[in-house]
Design a protein around this motif. Structure first.
Motif, PDB file in Angstrom:
ATOM      1  N   LYS A 537      35.781   2.582 -48.440  1.00 14.05           N
ATOM      2  CA  LYS A 537      35.000   3.017 -47.280  1.00 14.05           C
ATOM      3  C   LYS A 537      35.666   3.093 -46.120  1.00 14.05           C
ATOM      4  O   LYS A 537      36.120   2.269 -45.450  1.00 14.05           O
ATOM      5  N   ASN A 539      35.525   3.360 -42.317  1.00 13.70           N
ATOM      6  CA  ASN A 539      34.652   2.752 -41.323  1.00 13.70           C
ATOM      7  C   ASN A 539      34.229   3.739 -40.389  1.00 13.70           C
ATOM      8  O   ASN A 539      32.997   3.708 -40.076  1.00 13.70           O
ATOM      9  N   TYR A 542      30.917   5.510 -40.908  1.00 17.46           N
ATOM     10  CA  TYR A 542      29.623   5.049 -41.109  1.00 17.46           C
ATOM     11  C   TYR A 542      29.011   4.546 -39.837  1.00 17.46           C
ATOM     12  O   TYR A 542      29.962   4.032 -38.835  1.00 17.46           O
ATOM     13  N   LYS A 543      27.947   4.785 -39.486  1.00 15.73           N
ATOM     14  CA  LYS A 543      27.092   4.188 -38.364  1.00 15.73           C
ATOM     15  C   LYS A 543      26.860   2.817 -38.528  1.00 15.73           C
ATOM     16  O   LYS A 543      27.126   1.981 -37.318  1.00 15.73           O
ATOM     17  N   GLU A 544      26.426   2.127 -39.563  1.00 13.08           N
ATOM     18  CA  GLU A 544      26.247   0.816 -39.608  1.00 13.08           C
ATOM     19  C   GLU A 544      27.306   0.180 -39.926  1.00 13.08           C
ATOM     20  O   GLU A 544      28.566   0.878 -40.631  1.00 13.08           O
ATOM     21  N   PRO A 545      27.072  -1.184 -39.811  1.00 13.62           N
ATOM     22  CA  PRO A 545      28.612  -1.968 -40.540  1.00 13.62           C
ATOM     23  C   PRO A 545      28.892  -1.859 -41.946  1.00 13.62           C
ATOM     24  O   PRO A 545      27.709  -1.816 -42.700  1.00 13.62           O
ATOM     25  N   VAL A 546      29.920  -1.931 -42.366  1.00 20.59           N
ATOM     26  CA  VAL A 546      30.371  -1.508 -43.634  1.00 20.59           C
ATOM     27  C   VAL A 546      30.662  -3.064 -44.309  1.00 20.59           C
ATOM     28  O   VAL A 546      31.344  -3.944 -43.581  1.00 20.59           O
ATOM     29  N   GLU A 547      29.887  -3.150 -45.550  1.00 17.30           N
ATOM     30  CA  GLU A 547      30.148  -4.463 -46.125  1.00 17.30           C
ATOM     31  C   GLU A 547      31.465  -4.114 -46.829  1.00 17.30           C
ATOM     32  O   GLU A 547      31.163  -3.221 -47.980  1.00 17.30           O
TER      33      GLU A 547
END
Length: 566
Positions: A537, A539, A542-547
């Motif tokens: 992914k 980073n 993505y607007k939200e944190p990436v797990e």
């Protein structure tokens, strides 16, 4: 009776003076001849062993079975000589033998023996060898300082007084008494017939050492005579050269005395260290230096003036036409402080100051206003300071003091002590340290000890390093950086975390875990088909944190900053 008469009738020629003597007296005569020849060595020179091979010579008109071993060769500097003749001795005795030191009393106080220097005038006494060599003491009771190893009831002093000399390494700073102690041992060794051979590692070669050892083996086998080998600056010998001593010190062929200003742990073979005892000599105290300087001025006939005394009349009641010389007591005290425990530096500084004033007195015809008058010549504190120019700073860029000072600088900045940090910086720079070396260590300190607590510290350190290339001696530039680091907050968070990572790698059992497939790069189609980069992914998309996992599965949940798993 017939055997005694036969020995007296058999005469042997001395290889030194070519005199013919009875065989029974040749050994004692050889010792006296060599003692007379020891005085021909100039200060700082060490007699080198002859390169000629030793041989057995047949005595003239004697039986074939009677052989005399010729250990020495005729000629100036052609053979080994026993050093350490007594200074200040009286008239020569039989065959030129000196009667001994000028103070034979056993109860004499240390330094009470004032040697008599040759020469009628003060200028003549100051000529020739340096004052530090002329006033070298001959006995332990005149040896000043080093009470921790040579004081009363100490082990080393008891061994020296009993003429039981062990193999030792004398380690200490310049001018602390290493060579003087070897000189005293040389004088004592003459009393029980032990040979004393001095060599300097700055000029001697391995062949020279081999010649001395061969002669020592022959002396021990034929005459039961011991040999003491003194090696000055022994750290100048490399490891292979030092190895030549090992078997001969082990079996007692020679007793080795080495002198060094460097740490023996780094500069002397561990095998040789195990066969010798290391004697640590400290810098001389101010009190010891004042006593040494006072002994020197008394031997020169210079009168010491107190704070309120005036230089009038003649020094020590001298009736000579030469103008008397006086020195302020404050000048001696100042010199004792400035020479930093180096007796050689102090005595040579005293000699230079007195010589300068005597020369100035002659040039000015004792005119007033120049420190010279009809009452005599006065040596003041300013004259002593002018002779030394500056304080004698003990520092060696390649020795142990180099590492001691940089360690003290690091620890002072780490402890936020700005005064101590400036002191150790100045100690290094004034002692001749390379400014770029200090600047490189500051770059390391900025990252290792300050770290993220002040990220600008690393920028300051790099700027200071670059500044050292632009100017000659960047004292204030480096001082500013050092004070900044001492005042800055400290953080070893990164330093500790990285050490935890290294420990994890070292302690890992089995093969290291592979890089997870989604973290691998896939520049080719084959690698993509193998799953490289699959599921990764990106980073920023993505607007939200990436797990997403970034550590191998075996290390999931590991926090190196805290040193444990979450």
């Amino acid at each position: 009776m017939e055997e005694v008469e036969a020995q007296e009738s058999l005469r042997v020629r001395c290889p030194v003076c070519l005199r013919e003597l009875p065989e029974s007296r040749i050994n004692n005569h050889l010792d006296r001849c060599l003692q007379q020849g020891a005085g021909s060595c100039e200060a700082g020179e060490y007699p080198q062993p002859s390169s000629k091979k030793m041989r057995l010579s047949r005595p003239p008109n004697g039986p074939a079975a009677t052989l005399v071993f010729s250990l020495f060769h005729k000629g100036r500097g052609g053979g080994l000589s026993v050093v350490g003749r007594g200074r200040g001795a009286g008239t020569p005795g039989k065959d030129g033998e000196s009667p001994g030191p000028c103070c034979p009393e056993l109860g004499a106080a240390p330094g009470s023996c004032v040697p008599t220097l040759s020469g009628e005038s003060l200028a003549q006494k100051l000529e020739g060898k340096p004052l530090a060599d002329k006033l070298r003491p001959d006995t332990l009771r005149d040896f000043m300082g080093q009470t921790q190893v040579l004081g009363e009831q100490t082990l080393l002093r008891s061994l020296l007084e009993a003429h039981e000399i062990p193999s030792v390494i004398l380690w200490g700073p310049p001018g602390c008494g290493k060579t003087t102690l070897a000189h005293i041992i040389a004088n004592n060794s003459k009393k029980n017939g032990t040979r004393f051979v001095p060599l300097s590692a700055t000029s001697a070669k391995t062949n020279d050492v081999g010649d001395v050892i061969k002669q020592a083996q022959n002396e021990k086998r034929l005459f039961k005579r011991k040999t003491i080998l003194f090696i000055d600056e022994i750290h100048r010998f490399n490891k292979s050269q030092q190895d030549t001593f090992l078997p001969h010190v082990e079996c007692g062929t020679v007793t080795l005395i080495g002198a060094t200003t460097e740490n023996p742990s780094f500069q002397v073979n561990s095998a040789l260290l195990s066969r010798c005892r290391v004697i640590v000599l400290e810098k001389l105290s101010v009190e010891a230096m004042e006593a040494i300087l006072m002994r020197a001025v008394k031997s020169l006939g210079v009168q010491v003036l107190g704070q309120d005394e005036q230089h009038t009349g003649s020094a020590n009641g001298s009736e000579s036409s030469e103008a008397p010389v006086f020195i302020e007591k404050k000048a001696l005290s100042t010199l004792a402080y400035l020479c930093d425990g180096d007796a050689r530096s102090g005595l040579n500084g005293l000699q230079l100051a007195i010589q300068a004033r005597v020369t100035a007195g002659r040039a000015s015809h004792q005119s007033p206003g120049q420190g010279c008058s009809s009452n005599g010549i006065l040596v003041t504190e300013d004259h002593v300071k002018e002779g030394l120019q500056r304080s004698h700073i003990l520092y060696d860029r390649a020795g142990e003091e180099h590492y001691n000072c940089i360690s003290a600088l690091h620890k002072s900045m780490r402890g936020s002590d700005e005064n101590a940090s400036l002191y150790w910086l100045a100690r290094m720079l004034e002692g001749g340290e390379d400014p770029l070396y200090v600047a490189r260590r500051l770059v390391r300190f900025a990252s290792e000890d300050i770290g993220l607590a002040d990220p600008l510290a690393l920028t300051q350190a790099v700027a200071a390093y670059q500044g050292c290339h632009f100017i000659g001696m960047p004292e204030f530039l480096l001082a500013q950086c050092v004070v900044y680091f001492a005042r800055a907050p400290k953080s070893i968070e990164v330093y500790g975390a990285y050490n935890n990572v290294k420990a994890c790698l070292r302690n890992h059992q089995g093969p290291l875990p592979p890089v997870p497939l989604h973290l691998r790069n896939a520049p080719t189609r084959l690698m993509k088909d193998l799953g490289y980069g699959k599921g990764y992914k990106y980073n920023p998309m993505y607007k939200e944190p990436v797990e997403q996992a970034y550590l191998p599965k075996e290390l999931e949940g590991m926090d190196f900053f805290k040193g444990r798993r979450m």
